[in-house]
Design a protein around this motif. Structure first.
Motif, PDB file in Angstrom:
ATOM      1  N   GLU A   1       0.805  -1.228   0.000  1.00  0.00           N
ATOM      2  CA  GLU A   1       0.000   0.000   0.000  1.00  0.00           C
ATOM      3  C   GLU A   1       0.837   1.277   0.000  1.00  0.00           C
ATOM      4  O   GLU A   1       0.339   2.350  -0.373  1.00  0.00           O
ATOM      5  CB  GLU A   1      -0.931   0.016   1.212  1.00  0.00           C
ATOM      6  N   LEU A   2       2.114   1.214   0.405  1.00  0.00           N
ATOM      7  CA  LEU A   2       2.960   2.403   0.394  1.00  0.00           C
ATOM      8  C   LEU A   2       3.631   2.645  -0.962  1.00  0.00           C
ATOM      9  O   LEU A   2       4.228   3.693  -1.176  1.00  0.00           O
ATOM     10  CB  LEU A   2       4.047   2.298   1.472  1.00  0.00           C
ATOM     11  N   VAL A   3       3.537   1.681  -1.869  1.00  0.00           N
ATOM     12  CA  VAL A   3       4.248   1.788  -3.137  1.00  0.00           C
ATOM     13  C   VAL A   3       3.408   2.545  -4.155  1.00  0.00           C
ATOM     14  O   VAL A   3       2.357   2.068  -4.604  1.00  0.00           O
ATOM     15  CB  VAL A   3       4.618   0.396  -3.688  1.00  0.00           C
ATOM     16  N   ILE A   4       3.887   3.722  -4.513  1.00  0.00           N
ATOM     17  CA  ILE A   4       3.286   4.478  -5.611  1.00  0.00           C
ATOM     18  C   ILE A   4       3.830   3.929  -6.924  1.00  0.00           C
ATOM     19  O   ILE A   4       3.107   3.771  -7.903  1.00  0.00           O
ATOM     20  CB  ILE A   4       3.604   5.979  -5.461  1.00  0.00           C
ATOM     21  N   GLY A   5       5.129   3.628  -6.946  1.00  0.00           N
ATOM     22  CA  GLY A   5       5.738   2.977  -8.087  1.00  0.00           C
ATOM     23  C   GLY A   5       6.389   3.928  -9.062  1.00  0.00           C
ATOM     24  O   GLY A   5       6.782   5.049  -8.710  1.00  0.00           O
ATOM     25  N   ASN A   6       6.484   3.487 -10.299  1.00  0.00           N
ATOM     26  CA  ASN A   6       7.170   4.244 -11.346  1.00  0.00           C
ATOM     27  C   ASN A   6       6.221   5.277 -11.949  1.00  0.00           C
ATOM     28  O   ASN A   6       5.954   5.293 -13.152  1.00  0.00           O
ATOM     29  CB  ASN A   6       7.672   3.266 -12.421  1.00  0.00           C
ATOM     30  N   PHE A   7       5.711   6.139 -11.076  1.00  0.00           N
ATOM     31  CA  PHE A   7       4.704   7.119 -11.471  1.00  0.00           C
ATOM     32  C   PHE A   7       5.088   8.530 -11.044  1.00  0.00           C
ATOM     33  O   PHE A   7       4.211   9.393 -10.918  1.00  0.00           O
ATOM     34  CB  PHE A   7       3.355   6.768 -10.834  1.00  0.00           C
TER      35      PHE A   7
ATOM     36  N   VAL B   1       0.427  12.435  -9.036  1.00  0.00           N
ATOM     37  CA  VAL B   1       1.443  12.409  -7.977  1.00  0.00           C
ATOM     38  C   VAL B   1       1.970  13.815  -7.683  1.00  0.00           C
ATOM     39  O   VAL B   1       2.626  14.037  -6.668  1.00  0.00           O
ATOM     40  CB  VAL B   1       2.586  11.448  -8.373  1.00  0.00           C
ATOM     41  N   GLU B   2       1.680  14.771  -8.544  1.00  0.00           N
ATOM     42  CA  GLU B   2       2.195  16.135  -8.352  1.00  0.00           C
ATOM     43  C   GLU B   2       1.849  16.709  -6.975  1.00  0.00           C
ATOM     44  O   GLU B   2       2.727  17.287  -6.303  1.00  0.00           O
ATOM     45  CB  GLU B   2       1.674  17.054  -9.456  1.00  0.00           C
ATOM     46  N   PRO B   3       0.598  16.614  -6.503  1.00  0.00           N
ATOM     47  CA  PRO B   3       0.307  17.175  -5.177  1.00  0.00           C
ATOM     48  C   PRO B   3       1.137  16.552  -4.064  1.00  0.00           C
ATOM     49  O   PRO B   3       1.545  17.238  -3.117  1.00  0.00           O
ATOM     50  CB  PRO B   3      -1.187  16.879  -4.991  1.00  0.00           C
ATOM     51  N   LEU B   4       1.399  15.255  -4.168  1.00  0.00           N
ATOM     52  CA  LEU B   4       2.189  14.580  -3.145  1.00  0.00           C
ATOM     53  C   LEU B   4       3.630  15.086  -3.149  1.00  0.00           C
ATOM     54  O   LEU B   4       4.211  15.334  -2.086  1.00  0.00           O
ATOM     55  CB  LEU B   4       2.160  13.069  -3.386  1.00  0.00           C
ATOM     56  N   LEU B   5       4.208  15.245  -4.325  1.00  0.00           N
ATOM     57  CA  LEU B   5       5.567  15.786  -4.418  1.00  0.00           C
ATOM     58  C   LEU B   5       5.627  17.201  -3.863  1.00  0.00           C
ATOM     59  O   LEU B   5       6.608  17.588  -3.210  1.00  0.00           O
ATOM     60  CB  LEU B   5       6.035  15.768  -5.872  1.00  0.00           C
TER      61      LEU B   5
ATOM     62  N   ALA C   1      -2.676   8.461   4.048  1.00  0.00           N
ATOM     63  CA  ALA C   1      -3.867   8.620   3.214  1.00  0.00           C
ATOM     64  C   ALA C   1      -3.531   9.378   1.936  1.00  0.00           C
ATOM     65  O   ALA C   1      -4.048   9.059   0.853  1.00  0.00           O
ATOM     66  CB  ALA C   1      -4.967   9.340   3.993  1.00  0.00           C
ATOM     67  N   ALA C   2      -2.654  10.379   2.037  1.00  0.00           N
ATOM     68  CA  ALA C   2      -2.244  11.118   0.843  1.00  0.00           C
ATOM     69  C   ALA C   2      -1.456  10.226  -0.109  1.00  0.00           C
ATOM     70  O   ALA C   2      -1.619  10.308  -1.341  1.00  0.00           O
ATOM     71  CB  ALA C   2      -1.402  12.331   1.249  1.00  0.00           C
ATOM     72  N   VAL C   3      -0.616   9.363   0.449  1.00  0.00           N
ATOM     73  CA  VAL C   3       0.132   8.398  -0.366  1.00  0.00           C
ATOM     74  C   VAL C   3      -0.832   7.461  -1.082  1.00  0.00           C
ATOM     75  O   VAL C   3      -0.693   7.182  -2.284  1.00  0.00           O
ATOM     76  CB  VAL C   3       1.129   7.608   0.515  1.00  0.00           C
ATOM     77  N   THR C   4      -1.826   6.979  -0.354  1.00  0.00           N
ATOM     78  CA  THR C   4      -2.797   6.061  -0.951  1.00  0.00           C
ATOM     79  C   THR C   4      -3.563   6.735  -2.080  1.00  0.00           C
ATOM     80  O   THR C   4      -3.812   6.125  -3.132  1.00  0.00           O
ATOM     81  CB  THR C   4      -3.775   5.567   0.131  1.00  0.00           C
TER      82      THR C   4
ATOM     83  N   GLY D   1      -4.729   7.148  -7.629  1.00  0.00           N
ATOM     84  CA  GLY D   1      -4.996   8.139  -8.666  1.00  0.00           C
ATOM     85  C   GLY D   1      -4.135   7.939  -9.897  1.00  0.00           C
ATOM     86  O   GLY D   1      -4.620   8.053 -11.038  1.00  0.00           O
ATOM     87  N   ALA D   2      -2.864   7.639  -9.702  1.00  0.00           N
ATOM     88  CA  ALA D   2      -1.966   7.422 -10.845  1.00  0.00           C
ATOM     89  C   ALA D   2      -2.395   6.210 -11.648  1.00  0.00           C
ATOM     90  O   ALA D   2      -2.396   6.225 -12.891  1.00  0.00           O
ATOM     91  CB  ALA D   2      -0.531   7.261 -10.352  1.00  0.00           C
ATOM     92  N   ARG D   3      -2.765   5.156 -10.951  1.00  0.00           N
ATOM     93  CA  ARG D   3      -3.175   3.939 -11.654  1.00  0.00           C
ATOM     94  C   ARG D   3      -4.509   4.119 -12.379  1.00  0.00           C
ATOM     95  O   ARG D   3      -4.685   3.646 -13.504  1.00  0.00           O
ATOM     96  CB  ARG D   3      -3.248   2.770 -10.657  1.00  0.00           C
ATOM     97  N   GLU D   4      -5.422   4.805 -11.747  1.00  0.00           N
ATOM     98  CA  GLU D   4      -6.710   5.041 -12.400  1.00  0.00           C
ATOM     99  C   GLU D   4      -6.542   5.912 -13.640  1.00  0.00           C
ATOM    100  O   GLU D   4      -7.181   5.668 -14.674  1.00  0.00           O
ATOM    101  CB  GLU D   4      -7.665   5.693 -11.403  1.00  0.00           C
ATOM    102  N   GLN D   5      -5.673   6.903 -13.553  1.00  0.00           N
ATOM    103  CA  GLN D   5      -5.445   7.783 -14.704  1.00  0.00           C
ATOM    104  C   GLN D   5      -4.861   6.999 -15.869  1.00  0.00           C
ATOM    105  O   GLN D   5      -5.286   7.154 -17.020  1.00  0.00           O
ATOM    106  CB  GLN D   5      -4.510   8.930 -14.300  1.00  0.00           C
TER     107      GLN D   5
END
Length: 543
Positions: A246-252, A258-262, A337-340, A345-349
């Motif tokens: 669940e913590l892995v955002i991955g190659n995204f 992912v911009e808001p998280l960065l 929660a922000a990571v999730t 979001g990246a995968r859905e996009q």
């Protein structure tokens, strides 16, 4: 102690280092080597020298040991050079042994068959380590030195050129201990303390894991879970922490979701990554200013993104020692929660953008066991979603061309299948890339590995076609004549199936995997409906 030729010596050195397979093309300038390898080990005769290195590269990455390629001198070594660039880019543990003309004629320019000027200079340019065997007595030391170099962090390919007269010369062959990489310099305690201060002060941490994280999987999991940090990866770092975590955002990292998280993150900890251009929007991606960088290569520290604190050393050791200095460290309650949100979001996009490919991606992952190698060439399905959405559980199963060269997928996959015969290997290629080394279909037919080759056929170079459509409005060199893969497979006694509907892929692919041998599945990309959003790679094109 046994006596033999240089070929017997090479076999002994490989046996000492746990190698039972080598790939290559036979020649008058490597005959003693090939004869001994084929007699005592497994020699896989590929159809092109570049494929020999690609296969050795895949064997090393998937198997975790040393991959070996044998080529001829001159043109043969030159053919291998492009694949050596890939092994060098990937930091792959490859031993490339190439022939050379008779030692008495070296450097004289007499026009001896297969002679080339400054072959060692060429090998030096594409290898981490390159050497010439200059006498019978130094052959064993040079081979073992090359193996040690390939295994020493940061790893990379070694090349040894061996004059043909010295290959035939008598050798004494005795077993020896396996080679080990040179030990890394000690980790700096002050750098560890400085990094720990920054990590303890962080409440919104992110990790960016590259290929250097592959050897630190347990330490990485403990580190990420202790901090509650989101985990971004490069393509090379995929699977260092299973992408189902669940913590892995991955190659995204470059995905808009992912911009808001960065933007919110107050610290970036990078682990063995080089922030490659295609993963950072050509270096325009905005990253957190506070940056702890961990890399075994001191030259990497701060090279692309400035490092507030840099630690040189193997990731496993550095993360283990950092873990003892992190009392009180951890993310704020809302950060997970922000990571999730970013992860989903990246995968859905991406799933929305690829349309029917999403069903193909799901079928691939749902059919293949976690230990299956998934080798990918440069093609739209790989670059758009295979390098991101197709979950990777183990970095050794994630094979792709780090250097971006087209046409290397099939040979790399053949090498991986030789290293992991107990599980099916899947290779994803385009028709354009497959044509670069079409001859390796014959190697596939000859060796009969458990390998499913999925060819996405769009009649040319789809990635570049999309770039020209976007930026130029005119196509040049991208629309290619493509063979009838069904008839080609029949000529090679390879089973073949054509898929022209995404919902038919799962059944066809499962049948191919159940075949327990080579199988060619062709996907007619032009027939897939609805058409996915065109993939245009993030390559800078001046206005």
């Amino acid at each position: 102690m046994q006596r033999g030729t240089g070929g017997d010596l090479l076999v002994q050195v490989l046996r000492d280092n746990g190698v039972d397979t080598a790939f290559g093309v036979v020649s008058v300038h490597n005959l003693p080597l090939v004869e001994a390898l084929a007699r005592d080990l497994r020699f896989v005769p590929v159809r092109h020298e570049a494929a020999a290195v690609n296969a050795a590269d895949g064997y090393a990455r998937a198997g975790g040991g040393l991959g070996v390629a044998v080529t001829s001198t001159g043109t043969g070594a030159g053919n291998a050079a492009g694949a050596m660039v890939e092994a060098l880019s990937a930091g792959s543990r490859v031993l490339h042994v190439t022939g050379q003309i008779d030692s008495a004629h070296l450097g004289q320019g007499r026009g001896v068959i297969h002679e080339t000027r400054d072959q060692l200079g060429m090998l030096t340019a594409v290898s981490k380590h390159a050497a010439t065997i200059g006498s019978t007595g130094e052959a064993e030391a040079e081979l073992r030195r090359a193996v040690r170099s390939a295994l020493t962090l940061p790893c990379g390919p070694s090349s040894v050129e061996w004059p043909i007269d010295l290959q035939y010369a008598p050798q004494r062959c005795a077993p020896a201990a396996a080679e080990e990489g040179e030990p890394a310099p000690p980790v700096d305690d002050a750098a560890l303390r400085r990094a720990a201060e920054l990590i303890r002060a962080s409440r919104r941490p992110l990790l960016w894991v590259g290929g250097g994280g592959a050897g630190a999987r347990q330490q990485l999991r403990e580190f990420a879970e202790r901090l509650g940090a989101g985990v971004l990866t490069s393509n090379s770092g995929r699977g260092s922490l299973p992408e189902t975590h669940e913590l892995v955002i991955g190659n995204f990292a470059a995905n808009p979701a992912v911009e808001p998280l960065l933007a919110e993150a107050d610290l970036l900890v990078s682990i063995g990554t080089h922030f490659r251009s295609n993963e950072t929007r050509h270096y325009r991606l905005r990253l957190p200013e506070r940056h702890v960088q961990i890399d075994v290569d001191p030259a990497a520290i701060g090279r692309v993104h400035p490092a507030t604190a840099g630690i040189t050393g193997p990731a496993a050791e550095v993360l283990r020692r950092l873990g003892g200095l992190l009392d009180g460290a951890g993310a704020e309650p809302d950060w997970r929660a922000a990571v999730t949100r970013a992860r989903h979001g990246a995968r859905e996009q991406l799933r929305a953008a690829i349309g029917p490919y999403a069903r193909i991606c799901d079928a691939l992952r749902g059919t293949l066991p976690p230990e299956s190698v998934i080798a990918r060439d440069v093609t739209i399905p790989s670059s758009q979603w295979g390098n991101r959405l197709l979950d990777i559980h183990d970095p050794a199963t994630n094979l792709f061309p780090v250097g971006g060269g087209i046409g290397q997928g099939l040979a790399t996959g053949i090498g991986a299948a030789c290293a992991r015969p107990e599980a099916p290997t899947a290779v994803l290629v385009g028709d354009g890339g497959l044509a670069v080394h079409l001859g390796e279909l014959a190697t596939l037919a000859q060796e009969q590995p458990w390998l499913v080759l999925v060819v996405f056929n769009d009649g040319g170079y789809g990635v570049l076609r999309n770039m020209q459509d976007r930026h130029v409005g005119r196509r040049s060199g991208v629309d290619l004549f493509t063979p009838d893969f069904g008839r080609l497979a029949h000529a090679l006694d390879l089973p073949h199936a054509l898929v022209n509907r995404a919902d038919a892929f799962a059944e066809t692919f499962a049948k191919a995997v159940d075949h327990h041998g080579p199988y060619l599945v062709e996907v007619d990309v032009t027939a897939l409906e609805p058409a996915p959003v065109p993939f245009v790679p993030p390559v800078h094109v001046p206005n």
